[in-house]
Design an enzyme around this catalytic site. Structure first.
Site, PDB file in Angstrom:
ATOM      1  CE  LYS A 131      -0.925   0.502   4.982  1.00 30.60           C
ATOM      2  NZ  LYS A 131      -2.008   0.665   5.974  1.00 30.60           N
ATOM      3  CG  ASP A 132       3.964   2.161   2.600  1.00 35.87           C
ATOM      4  OD1 ASP A 132       2.919   2.750   2.944  1.00 35.87           O
ATOM      5  OD2 ASP A 132       4.757   1.636   3.415  1.00 35.87           O
TER       6      ASP A 132
ATOM      7  CB  THR B  92      -6.031   8.642  11.230  1.00 32.42           C
ATOM      8  OG1 THR B  92      -5.604   7.881  10.081  1.00 32.42           O
ATOM      9  CG2 THR B  92      -7.075   9.651  10.776  1.00 32.42           C
TER      10      THR B  92
ATOM     11  CB  SER C  53      -4.987   7.100   6.622  1.00 33.83           C
ATOM     12  OG  SER C  53      -5.910   6.679   5.635  1.00 33.83           O
TER      13      SER C  53
ATOM     14  NE  ARG D 250      -7.810   3.354   3.533  1.00 36.59           N
ATOM     15  CZ  ARG D 250      -8.070   2.666   4.649  1.00 36.59           C
ATOM     16  NH1 ARG D 250      -9.324   2.340   4.966  1.00 36.59           N
ATOM     17  NH2 ARG D 250      -7.094   2.306   5.469  1.00 36.59           N
ATOM     18  NE  ARG D 251      -6.278   3.030   8.396  1.00 40.55           N
ATOM     19  CZ  ARG D 251      -5.041   2.567   8.530  1.00 40.55           C
ATOM     20  NH1 ARG D 251      -4.084   3.383   8.954  1.00 40.55           N
ATOM     21  NH2 ARG D 251      -4.753   1.309   8.244  1.00 40.55           N
TER      22      ARG D 251
ATOM     23  NE  ARG E  94       3.808  10.485   8.719  1.00 44.70           N
ATOM     24  CZ  ARG E  94       4.836  11.064   8.119  1.00 44.70           C
ATOM     25  NH1 ARG E  94       4.779  12.339   7.782  1.00 44.70           N
ATOM     26  NH2 ARG E  94       5.934  10.389   7.855  1.00 44.70           N
ATOM     27  N   GLY E  95       3.976   8.430  12.374  1.00 44.02           N
ATOM     28  CA  GLY E  95       4.879   7.567  13.121  1.00 44.02           C
ATOM     29  C   GLY E  95       4.584   6.104  12.859  1.00 44.02           C
TER      30      GLY E  95
ATOM     31  CB  VAL F 116       2.681  -0.061  14.499  1.00 44.36           C
ATOM     32  CG1 VAL F 116       1.705  -0.715  15.486  1.00 44.36           C
ATOM     33  CG2 VAL F 116       2.207  -0.298  13.064  1.00 44.36           C
TER      34      VAL F 116
ATOM     35  NE  ARG G 201       0.825   5.179  12.726  1.00 39.71           N
ATOM     36  CZ  ARG G 201       0.454   4.780  11.520  1.00 39.71           C
ATOM     37  NH1 ARG G 201      -0.748   5.083  11.064  1.00 39.71           N
ATOM     38  NH2 ARG G 201       1.267   4.062  10.773  1.00 39.71           N
TER      39      ARG G 201
ATOM     40  CB  CYS H  37      -1.028   9.537  -0.139  1.00 33.45           C
ATOM     41  SG  CYS H  37      -0.019  11.011  -0.237  1.00 33.45           S
TER      42      CYS H  37
END
Length: 285
Positions: free
Chosen positions: A85-86, A129, A131, A133-134, A151-152, A154, A157, A244
């Site tokens: 997805k990146d 978030t 994103s 999309r989210r 940002r960051g 997993v 976050r 993005c």
């Protein structure tokens, strides 16, 4: 087979390294060589360095792959392992996706000490978030939410959530599973119309187009169903000229009879409108 040194390029985040190690294990087994014959080369990308601004403001998805692509094309590494997805919609000339590994859980997960479902968050809760999309899909369901940039990696976050920077965040179940952190999730987001990012849960392995030896090696670990669904989702993204900067969700699924179904959605950034569609047909087409 005689041991041959293979260099895998990857980002240095815990998730990226977990994906690189999984690729190394599978490749070593397929080639009947020792894992030590496959080196993992960590490469810091622009996306790793820029953490104070949304990616959409500074160049988009390619920021997480640019330096790895340059190392691949320059011969410093032989193959590159990415979260699919990146990947930008168009890959750099001279590179291609040579293999994918079996797809992980494609769903998004809600992490929150306040609720187990997005619908149950308190009125005006803060959602963290990065994103689009989210953000858009969450505001489509809950226009009262206040969204802040998160940002960051997993772990970063999760730490921000624990520090109270936000009441909730949304992460991919695939990453949580690969890091052994799935228990941190309050639950999956299974709201009607909620779709993952294109290619979510997929590990893509890139090689140089003219590197026949690496392409042949990678063909041995390619998961054909995942490659089919990834190709369909990336084709959908390409037609929409998605980046993005565009809140797009898409998911292709392959039936046991060879039928492919793809669902896609575009949402206004503020969640005020959504356009969604689905198509079904033979995977061969």
């Amino acid at each position: 087979m005689q041991s041959t040194a293979i260099r895998i390029g990857t980002r240095g985040s815990p998730l990226a390294l977990a994906q690189a190690h999984e690729t190394r294990r599978r490749l070593a087994a397929a080639l009947s060589i020792e894992e030590d014959a496959i080196a993992i080369v960590t490469i810091r990308t622009s996306g790793d360095r820029i953490t104070d601004r949304p990616l959409s403001e500074v160049g988009g998805k390619g920021l997480f792959t640019k330096e790895i692509d340059e190392a691949l094309l320059g011969g410093a590494i032989d193959i590159a392992v990415h979260s699919a997805k990146d990947l930008p919609t168009a890959l750099p000339e001279g590179t291609l996706i040579a293999a994918t590994l079996p797809r992980e859980d494609t769903r998004d997960a809600l992490l929150s000490p306040r609720a187990t479902r997005l619908e149950d968050l308190p009125e005006g809760a803060v959602l963290g978030t990065s994103s689009l999309r989210r953000r858009a899909m969450a505001l489509r369901l809950r226009p009262d939410l206040r969204v802040v940039d998160f940002r960051g990696n997993v772990q970063t976050r999760i730490r921000k959530l624990e520090e109270g920077v936000a009441d909730a965040t949304i992460l991919a179940y695939a990453g949580l599973n690969r890091l052994g952190l799935a228990a941190r999730a309050a639950g999956p987001i299974e709201a009607p119309g909620w779709l993952p990012a294109v290619a979510q849960g997929t590990i893509a392995i890139a090689a140089r187009s003219d590197d026949a030896a690496s392409r042949e090696r990678l063909a041995r670990i390619d998961d054909a169903p995942t490659s089919i669904t990834l190709a369909a989702e990336r084709a959908f993204l390409a037609v929409l000229d998605g980046s993005c900067r565009t809140p797009i969700g898409g998911l292709a699924t392959l039936g046991p009879d060879g039928t492919l179904t793809i669902r896609g959605a575009i949402v206004r950034p503020d969640g005020s409108a959504e356009h969604a569609a689905s198509r079904t047909g033979p995977a061969a087409e």
